[in-house]
Design a protein around this motif. Sequence first.
Motif, PDB file in Angstrom:
ATOM      1  N   SER A  10       2.735   5.051  -1.803  1.00 45.94           N
ATOM      2  CA  SER A  10       1.614   4.107  -1.779  1.00 45.94           C
ATOM      3  C   SER A  10       0.576   4.391  -2.856  1.00 45.94           C
ATOM      4  O   SER A  10      -0.255   3.542  -3.161  1.00 45.94           O
ATOM      5  CB  SER A  10       0.943   4.135  -0.406  1.00 45.94           C
ATOM      6  N   GLY A  79       2.433  -0.355   3.794  1.00 47.69           N
ATOM      7  CA  GLY A  79       1.065  -0.445   3.305  1.00 47.69           C
ATOM      8  C   GLY A  79       0.172   0.369   4.224  1.00 47.69           C
ATOM      9  O   GLY A  79       0.646   0.957   5.194  1.00 47.69           O
ATOM     10  N   GLY A  83      -0.229  -1.980  -4.961  1.00 53.31           N
ATOM     11  CA  GLY A  83       0.857  -2.936  -4.882  1.00 53.31           C
ATOM     12  C   GLY A  83       2.129  -2.543  -5.611  1.00 53.31           C
ATOM     13  O   GLY A  83       3.212  -2.487  -5.020  1.00 53.31           O
ATOM     14  N   SER A  84       2.029  -2.264  -6.902  1.00 54.69           N
ATOM     15  CA  SER A  84       3.226  -1.981  -7.700  1.00 54.69           C
ATOM     16  C   SER A  84       3.987  -0.746  -7.216  1.00 54.69           C
ATOM     17  O   SER A  84       5.217  -0.791  -7.069  1.00 54.69           O
ATOM     18  CB  SER A  84       2.860  -1.829  -9.177  1.00 54.69           C
ATOM     19  N   VAL A  87       5.780  -1.623  -3.920  1.00 53.32           N
ATOM     20  CA  VAL A  87       6.949  -2.486  -4.139  1.00 53.32           C
ATOM     21  C   VAL A  87       8.117  -1.672  -4.690  1.00 53.32           C
ATOM     22  O   VAL A  87       9.269  -1.828  -4.252  1.00 53.32           O
ATOM     23  CB  VAL A  87       6.602  -3.642  -5.097  1.00 53.32           C
ATOM     24  N   THR A 320       8.689  -6.498   3.419  1.00 53.59           N
ATOM     25  CA  THR A 320       7.829  -6.658   2.258  1.00 53.59           C
ATOM     26  C   THR A 320       6.770  -5.554   2.291  1.00 53.59           C
ATOM     27  O   THR A 320       6.864  -4.611   3.075  1.00 53.59           O
ATOM     28  CB  THR A 320       7.168  -8.035   2.290  1.00 53.59           C
ATOM     29  N   ILE A 321       5.763  -5.687   1.449  1.00 54.90           N
ATOM     30  CA  ILE A 321       4.645  -4.736   1.494  1.00 54.90           C
ATOM     31  C   ILE A 321       3.364  -5.512   1.784  1.00 54.90           C
ATOM     32  O   ILE A 321       3.267  -6.709   1.542  1.00 54.90           O
ATOM     33  CB  ILE A 321       4.528  -3.915   0.195  1.00 54.90           C
ATOM     34  N   THR A 322       2.379  -4.800   2.337  1.00 53.97           N
ATOM     35  CA  THR A 322       1.075  -5.389   2.631  1.00 53.97           C
ATOM     36  C   THR A 322       0.014  -4.418   2.128  1.00 53.97           C
ATOM     37  O   THR A 322      -0.193  -3.362   2.720  1.00 53.97           O
ATOM     38  CB  THR A 322       0.884  -5.628   4.147  1.00 53.97           C
ATOM     39  N   GLN A 323      -0.636  -4.771   1.022  1.00 54.18           N
ATOM     40  CA  GLN A 323      -1.582  -3.843   0.411  1.00 54.18           C
ATOM     41  C   GLN A 323      -2.735  -3.498   1.343  1.00 54.18           C
ATOM     42  O   GLN A 323      -3.199  -2.360   1.372  1.00 54.18           O
ATOM     43  CB  GLN A 323      -2.129  -4.431  -0.891  1.00 54.18           C
TER      44      GLN A 323
END
Length: 337
Positions: A10, A79, A83-84, A87, A320-323
């Motif tokens: 993260s 998260g 973000g990057s 991901v 997915t991801i959640t910042q």
Amino acid sequence: MVIAIGFEGSANKLGIGIIRDGEVLSNCRRTYITPPGEGFLPRATAEHHRNNILEVLREALDVSGVKPKDIDVICYTKGPGMGSPLVTVAVVARTVAKLWNKPIVGVNHCIGHIEMGRLITKCHNPTVLYVSGGNTQVIAYSNQKYRIFGETIDIAVGNCLDRFARVLKLSNDPSPGYNIEQLAKKGKTYITLPYAVKGMDVSFSGLLSYIEEHAASLLSSGKCQPEDLCYSLQETVFAMLVEITEERAMAHCGSSEVLLVGGVGCNERLQEMMGIMCSERGAKLYATDERFCIDNGAMIAQAGLEMFRSGTTTSWENTTITQRYRTDDVLVTWRSP
């Protein structure tokens, strides 16, 4: 017997760990370190993770002695975080889950810290102080949620320390916070700094702005040395954290345990100050060392293992991801109400 592998990425720590029924089989990590005076940017951090993740995965498997066929569930940090990098690591976790034909679980980063802390320290139902580069929260468990009693209203304490380290051009190896801590041990002169506790919450941006504005003049005037500024900053921000933990959360919950988690939780002075407060209240402090305090893959594996055992998995379309993934957004299915 359940075996879980956890992928964490993260921020600037890339970690992969393997847990078997509460036993840490491996916990491998690589850290992206930037030059003094610089932070780590999302794109460069993600590139670091891409360049190292397969090597770390091989190492985690080799150290644990576990084969892919033995693993029951793939866990990854959903998260919060950058973000990057999130991901990058999520894509590898998804790929591994497909290749190995395993279920997958998206884990909240903060809850990973909490569950690892509970596992290592064997504490029962603590008030949690979660302090890291991206988060500052006081948390207590109630009715299948980790409830946030107080938090930063601007920047996290770890971010405050990191940005202060850039003012002094301190090395980022092994981390800015560690190097501040070592200098602070030599500090003798306390410089009064802004102290901002607002109800249940804390604020660090004003303090940081003040010290950024005045550091050069204080040092050039001979009123203090860099180690005095480090000492003063630590004493001020840690006193704020102790206050909201004790007078707010512990008093409200009637708690007799405090658990320190997150990268800043490794700081010996913070542990000392929190320990004094707990002793005065007849409470007990629980903390871990850098193996488990600093972001790592084993903590994601442990939280994911608990989720998996309770019947929770993540559907493929939701991997997915959640910042901005709030701690109190997660239904804690593995603990009794």
